[in-house]
Scaffold this motif. Structure first.
Motif, mmCIF file in Angstrom:
data_model
loop_
_atom_site.group_PDB
_atom_site.id
_atom_site.type_symbol
_atom_site.label_atom_id
_atom_site.label_comp_id
_atom_site.label_asym_id
_atom_site.label_seq_id
_atom_site.Cartn_x
_atom_site.Cartn_y
_atom_site.Cartn_z
ATOM 1 N N LEU A 1 9.561 17.725 -4.339
ATOM 2 C CA LEU A 1 9.814 16.329 -4.710
ATOM 3 C C LEU A 1 10.435 15.533 -3.567
ATOM 4 O O LEU A 1 10.974 14.460 -3.778
ATOM 5 N N GLN B 1 7.490 12.154 14.073
ATOM 6 C CA GLN B 1 8.437 11.734 13.037
ATOM 7 C C GLN B 1 8.553 12.809 11.973
ATOM 8 O O GLN B 1 7.537 13.384 11.545
ATOM 9 N N ASN C 1 -0.717 10.877 -5.605
ATOM 10 C CA ASN C 1 -0.398 12.101 -4.877
ATOM 11 C C ASN C 1 1.009 12.120 -4.309
ATOM 12 O O ASN C 1 1.525 13.184 -3.999
ATOM 13 N N SER C 2 1.606 10.976 -4.099
ATOM 14 C CA SER C 2 2.942 10.978 -3.497
ATOM 15 C C SER C 2 4.024 10.462 -4.438
ATOM 16 O O SER C 2 5.139 10.956 -4.419
ATOM 17 N N ARG D 1 4.633 12.062 -9.020
ATOM 18 C CA ARG D 1 5.340 13.244 -9.524
ATOM 19 C C ARG D 1 6.788 12.927 -9.879
ATOM 20 O O ARG D 1 7.415 13.695 -10.600
ATOM 21 N N CYS D 2 7.323 11.838 -9.361
ATOM 22 C CA CYS D 2 8.655 11.410 -9.821
ATOM 23 C C CYS D 2 8.593 10.137 -10.675
ATOM 24 O O CYS D 2 9.381 9.972 -11.598
ATOM 25 N N PRO E 1 12.221 14.164 -12.318
ATOM 26 C CA PRO E 1 12.514 15.227 -11.354
ATOM 27 C C PRO E 1 13.835 15.884 -11.679
ATOM 28 O O PRO E 1 14.678 15.320 -12.362
ATOM 29 N N MET F 1 15.830 9.035 -2.879
ATOM 30 C CA MET F 1 14.369 8.975 -2.794
ATOM 31 C C MET F 1 14.004 9.135 -1.316
ATOM 32 O O MET F 1 14.582 8.476 -0.467
ATOM 33 N N PRO F 2 13.055 10.044 -1.008
ATOM 34 C CA PRO F 2 12.683 10.201 0.404
ATOM 35 C C PRO F 2 11.906 8.993 0.902
ATOM 36 O O PRO F 2 11.237 8.309 0.123
ATOM 37 N N PHE G 1 8.909 7.148 3.255
ATOM 38 C CA PHE G 1 7.517 7.500 3.549
ATOM 39 C C PHE G 1 7.017 6.885 4.845
ATOM 40 O O PHE G 1 5.813 6.842 5.089
ATOM 41 N N LYS G 2 7.936 6.373 5.661
ATOM 42 C CA LYS G 2 7.500 5.714 6.890
ATOM 43 C C LYS G 2 6.721 6.667 7.786
ATOM 44 O O LYS G 2 5.735 6.291 8.408
ATOM 45 N N ALA G 3 7.191 7.923 7.846
ATOM 46 C CA ALA G 3 6.525 8.887 8.722
ATOM 47 C C ALA G 3 5.209 9.369 8.125
ATOM 48 O O ALA G 3 4.377 9.933 8.816
ATOM 49 N N ILE G 4 5.043 9.170 6.824
ATOM 50 C CA ILE G 4 3.880 9.730 6.134
ATOM 51 C C ILE G 4 2.742 8.717 6.043
ATOM 52 O O ILE G 4 1.579 9.056 6.237
ATOM 53 N N LEU G 5 3.066 7.466 5.743
ATOM 54 C CA LEU G 5 2.043 6.445 5.538
ATOM 55 C C LEU G 5 1.928 5.557 6.770
ATOM 56 O O LEU G 5 2.938 5.056 7.263
ATOM 57 N N ASP G 6 0.703 5.355 7.258
ATOM 58 C CA ASP G 6 0.544 4.382 8.339
ATOM 59 C C ASP G 6 0.558 2.973 7.742
ATOM 60 O O ASP G 6 0.637 2.807 6.510
ATOM 61 N N GLN H 1 -1.996 2.255 5.029
ATOM 62 C CA GLN H 1 -1.750 3.019 3.800
ATOM 63 C C GLN H 1 -0.564 2.437 3.032
ATOM 64 O O GLN H 1 -0.624 2.287 1.804
#
Lengths: 158, 432
Positions: free
Chosen positions: A42, A55, B337-338, B341-342, B349, B390-391, B393-398, B401
């Motif tokens: 999560l 990153q 997908n991201s 789940r929460c 969670p 909450m994590p 998402f800057k590193a995950i989503l361009d 996205q």
């Protein structure tokens, strides 16, 4: 199922999987890179932290379909038991692990910091490492290990 | 001939007189005298200091004056304004770099008029246009509190103002426009608690500094009180009838939110509001309840809204009628997908409940800034403070996205019209 081309630790890979498969599962189950761990699934613990284009990202939260051309790096890319990387060696020197489950994530989180901020303050290390949890309680050793690695990279104070 | 020359002379004299009068007015607006330094710091009784501590929490002084927790009130936090970067100053009783030489009169003048002891005008990033309405007793108590803090030597950092705002006397003209020194008046039709809340919100907690929009000159737009403003590039939601909240706030929720940053199943504080909560948690709880009572009396003016149904499981994918289909499908996939789940209804969670998507207030804001910051950086409690995590998402989503996700959430989560210039806003928020 689709085919995804990934660049992991400098090597190209092609993986057939569903678009919503977390990158973590691909790394562990398809590519047999088992450093990154599944903790909470999560994005709350950080044990699955890897680098995406430098990153830190929690790979349990990354659908494989969003990775694209970004370069993935895992703890295996930093060195191995015989030739550990600077951070890995610093974690060994400080004995900064109890059960070790969080350590691959810790090291990748720290890698992201030191590549961008080679001479971090203690406060910067603390703030940067905040997303990653260790439930054995070795946080103080982990912070020392990151400090040590930064000092080594800065010209070997130790 | 002689006659007309004399006439011309009179003209010159009049012009000179006008120039002198105008210079005098400008001088009166822009110049303030220095006040004599006090030779020693007086002593204060403990009750005053404690009342002052409560006011300092309610006013969130540390929020700007303590960027480094190990050096309380030593200042140095940079604040971006449309007029340049201002740094908060040292308000510890250090004689040379803090306010140790400031008498109560000098402190009072700073609080009410925005003038430092040596006579220079303070920038209104320091909200003296609110403190001007504090009671003198409260200013006295606050003075007792600050004068008894540990003195820390920390010289003021240089501000980086854009021309011509580095010339401080210009602030005098801002004061003519925006510094209203009429004393605060209670509303006799309201309860004592409401009035306490109204006083604290205006004169101490300065809620309107962020929640009221500002004019081009950086002053509060008084025609739009509490109509939504900004803080550190976050949208500070309207607290009046234009509140973006999809569900009405109850007073109990608001009180809990102000104390903890979390109102179960309703809202989680993010961005600069986390700091506010951190300080209110340490204030007198009767005062926080009063703030909630006052704020709630404004929020209840918001008309009832029909919120999108809280559907269990992922939201239905967009239909082919949507002209923006590929982007919405991408946004949907990213959500499923991201985020789901929460944030999906029925999924909580292990570490606490995330807001179901349709309740997330940021989706209903008039601009996407807060949502972008939340998606990019997550929600992380201040160092050492408890709170939801909450994590980011800057590193995950361009950029594309992140933008697709925000567009999808706005349309299919909140059922609201698309935000204009979303792509640009995402890029702007991500420019270091």
């Amino acid at each position: 199922m689709s085919t995804y081309r990934l660049q992991v630790n400098g090597k190209p890979h092609a993986v057939d999987t569903d678009p919503d498969t977390p990158l973590l599962y691909v790394l562990r189950n398809e590519l047999e890179l088992n450093g990154a761990k599944f903790g909470c699934g999560l994005g709350q613990c950080g044990s699955c932290t890897v680098l995406l284009d430098g990153q830190a990202a929690m790979s349990c939260m990354v659908p494989v379909s969003v990775v694209g051309a970004r370069k993935v790096r895992t703890v295996e890319g930093l060195g191995d038991a015989r030739t550990p990387g600077v951070l890995q060696q610093a974690f060994i020197d400080e004995q900064a692990a109890q059960c070790g489950y969080c350590i691959a994530g810790m090291i990748m989180q720290a890698t992201a910091l030191l590549e961008k901020t080679p001479a971090p303050t203690d406060a910067q290390i603390r703030a940067h490492m905040a997303p990653n949890l260790c439930r054995c309680g070795t946080h103080m050793r982990i912070l020392r290990a990151v400090r040590r690695a930064a000092d080594v990279l800065a010209g070997g104070k130790r | 001939m002689d006659h007309s020359r004399r006439k011309r002379h009179i003209g010159w004299w009049l012009l000179l007189a006008a120039a002198i009068v105008l210079t005098g007015i400008a001088f009166a607006i822009m110049w303030r005298p220095a006040l004599a330094p006090q030779s020693a710091i007086p002593s204060f009784d403990q009750a005053r200091i404690e009342r002052g501590a409560n006011l300092a929490h309610l006013g969130m002084c540390a929020s700007c004056h303590t960027p480094d927790l190990s050096r309380p009130f030593a200042g140095g936090k940079p604040m971006e304004t449309p007029f340049g970067t201002v740094h908060s100053t040292n308000i510890t009783p250090d004689r040379d770099t803090g306010i140790g030489a400031w008498s109560l009169d000098a402190f009072t003048r700073a609080m009410r008029e925005g003038v430092a002891r040596d006579g220079h005008l303070l920038y209104p990033a320091f909200p003296y246009n609110h403190y001007v309405r504090m009671t003198q007793a409260d200013i006295d108590d606050l003075y007792a509190y600050f004068m008894t803090r540990p003195a820390i030597a920390a010289p003021a950092r240089d501000n980086a103002m854009t021309f011509p705002f580095g010339f401080r006397p210009l602030v005098g003209f801002w004061n003519v426009l925006y510094l209203d020194d009429a004393p605060w008046q209670p509303d006799p039709r309201q309860s004592a608690e409401w009035n306490r809340g109204a006083y604290l919100a205006d004169a101490v907690a300065h809620c309107a500094a962020c929640h009221t929009p500002r004019t081009k000159l950086g002053g509060p737009d008084l025609t739009r009180q509490l109509d939504g403003g900004e803080a550190e590039d976050w949208y500070a939601p309207a607290l009046n009838r234009n509140s973006p909240s999809p569900l009405p706030w109850t007073r109990a929720q608001l009180h809990t939110y102000l104390r903890t940053g979390m109102a179960e199943d309703h809202a989680v504080a993010g961005g600069p509001m986390q700091d506010v909560v951190m300080h209110l948690a340490q204030a007198n709880q009767a005062d926080v309840a009063a703030l909630a009572a006052w704020t709630h009396s404004h929020l209840v003016q918001a008309p009832a809204r029909t919120t999108p149904a809280q559907t269990p499981g992922p939201l239905p994918p967009p239909t082919a009628i949507d002209p923006d289909l590929p982007r919405m499908q991408l946004g949907y996939a990213l959500y499923a997908n991201s985020c789901a789940r929460c944030h999906d209804v029925g999924r909580a969670p292990s570490s606490g409940t995330a807001l179901p998507l349709q309740k997330a207030i940021a989706l209903y804001d008039p601009d996407p800034r807060s949502l972008i910051h939340i998606v990019d950086d997550g929600i992380m409690p201040p160092d050492g403070e408890p709170g939801r995590w909450m994590p980011g998402f800057k590193a995950i989503l361009d950029d594309g996205q992140a933008s697709a996700l925000a567009a999808y959430l706005r349309k299919y989560g909140a059922g609201q019209p698309a935000w204009p210039e979303l792509d640009q806003q995402v890029r702007k928020a991500r420019t270091p």
